[in-house]
Design a protein around this motif. Structure first.
Motif, mmCIF file in Angstrom:
data_model
loop_
_atom_site.group_PDB
_atom_site.id
_atom_site.type_symbol
_atom_site.label_atom_id
_atom_site.label_comp_id
_atom_site.label_asym_id
_atom_site.label_seq_id
_atom_site.Cartn_x
_atom_site.Cartn_y
_atom_site.Cartn_z
ATOM 1 N N ALA A 1 0.805 -1.228 0.000
ATOM 2 C CA ALA A 1 0.000 0.000 0.000
ATOM 3 C C ALA A 1 0.838 1.280 0.000
ATOM 4 C CB ALA A 1 -0.973 -0.027 1.186
ATOM 5 N N PRO A 2 1.980 1.359 0.714
ATOM 6 C CA PRO A 2 2.758 2.611 0.698
ATOM 7 C C PRO A 2 3.570 2.832 -0.583
ATOM 8 C CG PRO A 2 3.234 1.264 2.668
ATOM 9 C CD PRO A 2 2.516 0.405 1.690
ATOM 10 N N PHE A 3 3.512 1.907 -1.542
ATOM 11 C CA PHE A 3 4.393 1.967 -2.713
ATOM 12 C C PHE A 3 3.572 2.010 -4.004
ATOM 13 C CE2 PHE A 3 6.682 -0.158 0.693
ATOM 14 C CZ PHE A 3 7.862 0.574 0.727
ATOM 15 N N PRO A 4 3.162 3.187 -4.465
ATOM 16 C CA PRO A 4 2.318 3.254 -5.661
ATOM 17 C C PRO A 4 3.059 2.823 -6.932
ATOM 18 C CG PRO A 4 2.986 5.463 -4.970
ATOM 19 C CD PRO A 4 3.470 4.513 -3.907
ATOM 20 N N PHE A 5 2.340 2.110 -7.794
ATOM 21 C CA PHE A 5 2.945 1.663 -9.060
ATOM 22 C C PHE A 5 1.864 1.496 -10.114
ATOM 23 C CE2 PHE A 5 2.177 -1.807 -6.139
ATOM 24 C CZ PHE A 5 1.447 -2.727 -6.876
ATOM 25 N N ASP A 6 2.284 1.652 -11.373
ATOM 26 C CA ASP A 6 1.389 1.439 -12.509
ATOM 27 C C ASP A 6 1.644 0.080 -13.151
ATOM 28 O OD1 ASP A 6 0.242 4.012 -12.286
ATOM 29 O OD2 ASP A 6 1.994 4.866 -13.275
ATOM 30 N N THR A 7 2.928 -0.196 -13.436
ATOM 31 C CA THR A 7 3.289 -1.397 -14.197
ATOM 32 C C THR A 7 3.699 -2.520 -13.244
ATOM 33 O OG1 THR A 7 4.285 0.209 -15.696
ATOM 34 C CG2 THR A 7 4.611 -2.099 -16.226
ATOM 35 N N ILE A 8 3.295 -3.740 -13.559
ATOM 36 C CA ILE A 8 3.735 -4.914 -12.797
ATOM 37 C C ILE A 8 4.453 -5.857 -13.768
ATOM 38 C CG2 ILE A 8 3.075 -6.858 -11.343
ATOM 39 C CD1 ILE A 8 0.408 -5.370 -10.786
ATOM 40 N N TYR A 9 5.710 -6.124 -13.471
ATOM 41 C CA TYR A 9 6.487 -7.062 -14.273
ATOM 42 C C TYR A 9 6.499 -8.407 -13.567
ATOM 43 C CZ TYR A 9 8.273 -3.129 -17.023
ATOM 44 O OH TYR A 9 8.377 -2.033 -17.837
ATOM 45 N N GLY A 10 5.833 -9.403 -14.151
ATOM 46 C CA GLY A 10 5.832 -10.759 -13.606
ATOM 47 C C GLY A 10 7.130 -11.486 -13.933
ATOM 48 N N ALA A 11 7.091 -12.807 -13.899
ATOM 49 C CA ALA A 11 8.331 -13.583 -13.919
ATOM 50 C C ALA A 11 8.863 -13.930 -15.312
ATOM 51 C CB ALA A 11 8.136 -14.866 -13.128
ATOM 52 N N TRP A 12 8.006 -13.850 -16.350
ATOM 53 C CA TRP A 12 8.415 -14.291 -17.677
ATOM 54 C C TRP A 12 8.285 -13.146 -18.683
ATOM 55 C CZ3 TRP A 12 5.468 -17.112 -14.280
ATOM 56 C CH2 TRP A 12 5.999 -18.324 -13.865
ATOM 57 N N PHE A 13 8.932 -13.290 -19.816
ATOM 58 C CA PHE A 13 8.788 -12.294 -20.874
ATOM 59 C C PHE A 13 7.309 -12.057 -21.175
ATOM 60 C CE2 PHE A 13 13.261 -13.196 -22.272
ATOM 61 C CZ PHE A 13 13.691 -11.874 -22.334
ATOM 62 N N ASP A 14 6.955 -10.770 -21.266
ATOM 63 C CA ASP A 14 5.614 -10.322 -21.629
ATOM 64 C C ASP A 14 4.545 -10.603 -20.581
ATOM 65 O OD1 ASP A 14 4.182 -8.781 -23.503
ATOM 66 O OD2 ASP A 14 3.197 -10.584 -24.251
ATOM 67 N N ARG A 15 4.913 -11.065 -19.419
ATOM 68 C CA ARG A 15 3.948 -11.172 -18.313
ATOM 69 C C ARG A 15 3.946 -9.821 -17.592
ATOM 70 N NH1 ARG A 15 1.989 -16.088 -16.113
ATOM 71 N NH2 ARG A 15 2.238 -17.678 -17.702
ATOM 72 N N VAL A 16 3.284 -8.850 -18.185
ATOM 73 C CA VAL A 16 3.345 -7.475 -17.695
ATOM 74 C C VAL A 16 1.938 -6.873 -17.659
ATOM 75 C CG1 VAL A 16 4.276 -5.159 -18.142
ATOM 76 C CG2 VAL A 16 5.701 -7.166 -18.588
ATOM 77 N N VAL A 17 1.607 -6.292 -16.499
ATOM 78 C CA VAL A 17 0.399 -5.465 -16.384
ATOM 79 C C VAL A 17 0.837 -4.036 -16.679
ATOM 80 C CG1 VAL A 17 -1.335 -4.549 -14.782
ATOM 81 C CG2 VAL A 17 -0.691 -6.978 -14.683
ATOM 82 N N GLU A 18 0.246 -3.406 -17.673
ATOM 83 C CA GLU A 18 0.742 -2.112 -18.157
ATOM 84 C C GLU A 18 0.280 -0.925 -17.314
ATOM 85 O OE1 GLU A 18 2.743 -1.243 -20.596
ATOM 86 O OE2 GLU A 18 2.584 -2.612 -22.301
ATOM 87 N N ARG A 19 -0.895 -1.022 -16.684
ATOM 88 C CA ARG A 19 -1.427 0.170 -16.018
ATOM 89 C C ARG A 19 -2.247 -0.184 -14.766
ATOM 90 N NH1 ARG A 19 -3.955 -0.820 -20.690
ATOM 91 N NH2 ARG A 19 -2.470 0.492 -21.795
ATOM 92 N N ASP A 20 -2.417 0.848 -13.909
ATOM 93 C CA ASP A 20 -3.257 0.701 -12.703
ATOM 94 C C ASP A 20 -2.779 -0.404 -11.764
ATOM 95 O OD1 ASP A 20 -4.904 2.698 -13.691
ATOM 96 O OD2 ASP A 20 -6.250 1.273 -14.686
ATOM 97 N N GLY A 21 -1.475 -0.637 -11.711
ATOM 98 C CA GLY A 21 -0.934 -1.764 -10.952
ATOM 99 C C GLY A 21 -1.399 -1.820 -9.501
ATOM 100 N N SER A 22 -1.339 -0.678 -8.800
ATOM 101 C CA SER A 22 -1.729 -0.702 -7.378
ATOM 102 C C SER A 22 -3.178 -1.140 -7.228
ATOM 103 C CB SER A 22 -1.547 0.688 -6.748
ATOM 104 O OG SER A 22 -0.186 1.041 -6.708
ATOM 105 N N ALA A 23 -4.057 -0.601 -8.085
ATOM 106 C CA ALA A 23 -5.479 -0.964 -8.011
ATOM 107 C C ALA A 23 -5.689 -2.423 -8.422
ATOM 108 C CB ALA A 23 -6.306 -0.031 -8.908
ATOM 109 N N VAL A 24 -4.901 -2.891 -9.377
ATOM 110 C CA VAL A 24 -5.014 -4.296 -9.803
ATOM 111 C C VAL A 24 -4.694 -5.231 -8.642
ATOM 112 C CG1 VAL A 24 -3.917 -6.063 -11.245
ATOM 113 C CG2 VAL A 24 -4.591 -3.869 -12.264
ATOM 114 N N VAL A 25 -3.633 -4.933 -7.897
ATOM 115 C CA VAL A 25 -3.276 -5.799 -6.767
ATOM 116 C C VAL A 25 -4.364 -5.757 -5.701
ATOM 117 C CG1 VAL A 25 -1.653 -6.091 -4.840
ATOM 118 C CG2 VAL A 25 -0.786 -5.714 -7.157
ATOM 119 N N ARG A 26 -4.877 -4.564 -5.403
ATOM 120 C CA ARG A 26 -5.896 -4.449 -4.360
ATOM 121 C C ARG A 26 -7.174 -5.205 -4.747
ATOM 122 N NH1 ARG A 26 -6.393 -4.876 0.484
ATOM 123 N NH2 ARG A 26 -4.637 -3.475 0.807
ATOM 124 N N ARG A 27 -7.668 -4.992 -5.977
ATOM 125 C CA ARG A 27 -8.922 -5.678 -6.321
ATOM 126 C C ARG A 27 -8.708 -7.182 -6.495
ATOM 127 N NH1 ARG A 27 -9.036 -2.477 -11.458
ATOM 128 N NH2 ARG A 27 -8.228 -3.780 -13.127
#
Ligand SMILES: [Zn+2]
Ligand SMILES: [Zn+2]
Length: 271
Positions: free
Chosen positions: A229-255
């Motif tokens: 929660a204290p660390f705002p972010f947009d992009t989430i880079y997962g473990a493999w090539f192209d496993r990437v959430v491009e936007r709204d990362g903080s909200a994506v994790v919360r929901r």
């Protein structure tokens, strides 16, 4: 003095130098991994990997990704994070060759390596030696370091400021000392599979074991989301090539945490 060193073929972990392979791979014997049902425990001498694989070095949504092709073991890619405090290699790969060393050296070398959890420790000691840098791991994972070395620096607590706007956050979950890397300047979160990027990119998920489909208790998932929660972010880079959430990362994790908790605690199927 031996020059041989063996990799577990299922998880890619490198073991200390020895003429013979180890008797077992504790990482694969743990319920979060597996020993292949058909082949059983298999080993590969580390240098043999370069005879059948080659480096894969390419941009992954704005960060340089490094792995090998064809894929080996779990198949994760490392990421080269370029900060004002120096370059940090996020996660790691069993494969390392002269092409990778030359490319990273041309980018300024490595100030440090940080790895999300034991499934990606791979050949980390070879990398630390090639770039004369430390490896930052959470102390809760000490028992899973199969090749102990002075390069490994264990840290304690909930966050570890690496400088340059880079912070390791201990999330737990999949592993007690599971850590992710927050990159403030890019508003990015590098999550390994502590947070799993899933196909639709609007959600992520969290498991104790991914291959064996063992869920986490809801309290662990809440704690993981709270830690970020204290660390705002947009992009989430997962473990493999192209496993990437491009936007709204903080909200994506919360929901996603909310959806997970509902799915495992409330009657009825998730919608
Ligand atoms: Zn293994
Ligand atoms: Zn894992």
């Amino acid at each position: 003095m031996t020059s041989k060193s063996y990799l577990c073929k299922a998880c890619g972990t490198q073991y200390p130098p020895g003429e013979e392979p180890p008797g077992a791979c504790p990482i694969c014997e743990d319920p979060r991994q597996y020993i292949p049902h058909d082949e059983g425990q298999q080993w590969l001498e580390w240098r043999e990997l370069a005879k059948t694989h080659k480096a894969e070095i390419r941009d992954d949504h704005g960060i340089l990704g490094i792995a090998c092709t064809p894929s080996f073991a779990i198949g994760q890619r490392a990421l080269l994070v370029k900060s004002s405090a120096g370059n940090v290699l996020w996660d790691c790969s069993s494969y390392l060759d002269d092409e990778i060393v030359a490319r990273i050296s041309a980018e300024g070398g490595l100030a440090a390596i940080a790895i999300s959890h034991p499934h990606y420790y791979s050949s980390m000691i070879e990398w630390a030696r090639a770039f004369a840098c430390p490896i930052h791991l959470h102390e809760a994972e000490r028992k899973w370091v199969m090749r102990p070395d002075p390069a490994v620096r264990f840290w304690a607590g909930e966050t570890n400021d690496l400088g340059g706007g880079l912070t390791l956050v201990r999330c737990g979950g999949h592993y007690e000392g599971g850590q992710v890397l927050h990159w403030a300047e890019r508003r990015a979160l590098l999550s390994g599979d502590i947070i799993q990027v899933i196909p639709d990119r609007r959600y992520v998920s969290f498991m104790y074991s991914y291959p064996n489909l063992i869920p986490l208790p809801p309290s662990r998932v809440q704690r993981l989301a709270d830690a970020l929660a204290p660390f705002p972010f947009d992009t989430i880079y997962g473990a493999w090539f192209d496993r990437v959430v491009e936007r709204d990362g903080s909200a994506v994790v919360r929901r996603s945490a909310d959806r997970y908790v509902r799915a495992v605690t409330e009657p009825g199927l998730p919608s």
